[in-house]
Motif scaffolding. Structure first.
Motif, short mmCIF file in Angstrom:
data_model
loop_
_atom_site.label_atom_id
_atom_site.label_comp_id
_atom_site.label_asym_id
_atom_site.label_seq_id
_atom_site.Cartn_x
_atom_site.Cartn_y
_atom_site.Cartn_z
N GLU A 141 81.42 9.11 25.01
CA GLU A 141 80.70 8.01 25.63
C GLU A 141 79.45 8.50 26.36
O GLU A 141 78.48 7.77 26.48
CB GLU A 141 81.61 7.26 26.60
CG GLU A 141 82.75 6.52 25.91
CD GLU A 141 83.61 5.75 26.89
OE1 GLU A 141 83.23 5.70 28.09
OE2 GLU A 141 84.64 5.20 26.49
N ARG A 142 79.49 9.72 26.85
CA ARG A 142 78.35 10.25 27.61
C ARG A 142 77.21 10.66 26.70
O ARG A 142 76.05 10.62 27.10
CB ARG A 142 78.81 11.44 28.45
CG ARG A 142 79.75 11.08 29.59
CD ARG A 142 80.31 12.32 30.24
NE ARG A 142 79.26 13.19 30.74
CZ ARG A 142 79.44 14.48 31.03
NH1 ARG A 142 80.61 15.05 30.81
NH2 ARG A 142 78.44 15.19 31.50
N TYR A 143 77.51 11.05 25.46
CA TYR A 143 76.47 11.53 24.55
C TYR A 143 76.59 10.81 23.21
O TYR A 143 77.69 10.56 22.73
CB TYR A 143 76.60 13.04 24.34
CG TYR A 143 76.54 13.84 25.62
CD1 TYR A 143 75.32 14.05 26.26
CD2 TYR A 143 77.70 14.36 26.18
CE1 TYR A 143 75.26 14.77 27.44
CE2 TYR A 143 77.63 15.08 27.37
CZ TYR A 143 76.42 15.28 27.99
OH TYR A 143 76.37 15.98 29.16
N PRO A 144 75.45 10.50 22.57
CA PRO A 144 75.51 9.84 21.26
C PRO A 144 76.03 10.81 20.20
O PRO A 144 75.84 12.02 20.29
CB PRO A 144 74.05 9.47 21.00
CG PRO A 144 73.26 10.43 21.80
CD PRO A 144 74.07 10.70 23.04
N GLN A 145 76.65 10.26 19.19
CA GLN A 145 77.16 11.07 18.09
C GLN A 145 76.01 11.53 17.21
O GLN A 145 75.18 10.72 16.79
CB GLN A 145 78.17 10.27 17.27
CG GLN A 145 78.79 11.07 16.13
CD GLN A 145 79.79 10.25 15.35
OE1 GLN A 145 80.25 9.20 15.82
NE2 GLN A 145 80.13 10.70 14.16
N LEU A 146 75.96 12.83 16.95
CA LEU A 146 74.86 13.39 16.16
C LEU A 146 74.96 12.95 14.70
O LEU A 146 76.03 13.02 14.08
CB LEU A 146 74.90 14.92 16.24
CG LEU A 146 73.81 15.67 15.48
CD1 LEU A 146 72.43 15.36 16.06
CD2 LEU A 146 74.06 17.18 15.52
N ASN A 147 73.83 12.46 14.17
CA ASN A 147 73.74 12.07 12.76
C ASN A 147 74.81 11.05 12.36
O ASN A 147 75.40 11.14 11.27
CB ASN A 147 73.81 13.30 11.86
CG ASN A 147 72.56 14.15 11.94
OD1 ASN A 147 71.52 13.70 12.42
ND2 ASN A 147 72.66 15.39 11.50
#
Length: 203
Positions: free
Chosen positions: A33-39
């Motif tokens: 939730e704190r960081y967007p999922q890469l690609n």
């Protein structure tokens, strides 16, 4: 003896508070939730470079294409391209897309440094009949009077979305053309070009 016992209980208390804090942080702010999922939902990534090597001009277009889509079907294409146009080049750069794809976002800093109004003068969107191989063309720094506009450099960002009513093929081509030339007495825009295949369906 009381001091020693008090110290032990104080240490235990700190330990419990520390464990509780870690548990609270883990439950309230999970990593996903704190960081967007890469690609996320990425179907294809392609880097490209087109250069006016067949002429004496120094015009280039270099960038990366990102194809995204949920459930294995492309629903957007994002393109970031760095552009350099020779001062003597009237052909500039063109990005060419097939039918059934619409440009939903477009930003340009060409020519740098310049304001938004100047950038709008140097970017033109053209559309062709649906049976044309490339139905939508974005021209950057191209002059239809065959007179150079001074060249320059900048960045172009754009997003494409497919026509929801159209059946999506497994892949498609886009083209990037650069430069200009005089060949057999005819003026040629896009003297050098490349075609880039993109995967649209992930089975």
């Amino acid at each position: 003896m009381r001091m020693k016992a008090g110290f032990i209980w104080f240490t235990i208390g700190l330990f419990v508070v520390a464990i509780g804090s870690v548990a609270w942080l883990s439950s309230e702010s999970p990593e996903k939730e704190r960081y967007p999922q890469l690609n996320k939902n990425m179907l294809d990534i392609k880097s490209f470079r087109a250069a006016s090597d067949s002429t004496d001009l120094n015009t280039t277009a270099e960038g990366t294409i990102f194809v995204r889509g949920e459930e294995g079907r492309a629903d957007s294409i994002q393109i970031a391209v760095e552009i350099v146009i020779d001062p003597d080049d009237w052909g500039g750069v063109s990005l060419n897309f097939p039918d059934k794809w619409q440009i939903t976002e477009l930003s340009s800093s060409f020519p740098e440094p310049s304001g938004s109004e100047k950038a709008q003068e140097r970017v033109i969107i053209l559309t062709s009949p649906g049976n044309a191989r490339y139905a939508t063309i974005v021209e950057i720094g191209r002059s239809h009077t065959y007179k150079p506009t001074g060249g320059g450099k900048g960045t172009v960002l754009l997003t494409l979305s497919p026509d929801r009513r159209a059946e999506l093929p497994e892949s498609m081509m886009i083209a990037v053309a650069v430069g200009s030339d005089l060949r057999s007495g005819y003026r040629v825009a896009g003297s050098d070009f490349i075609e880039i295949p993109l995967k649209l369906i992930d089975e």
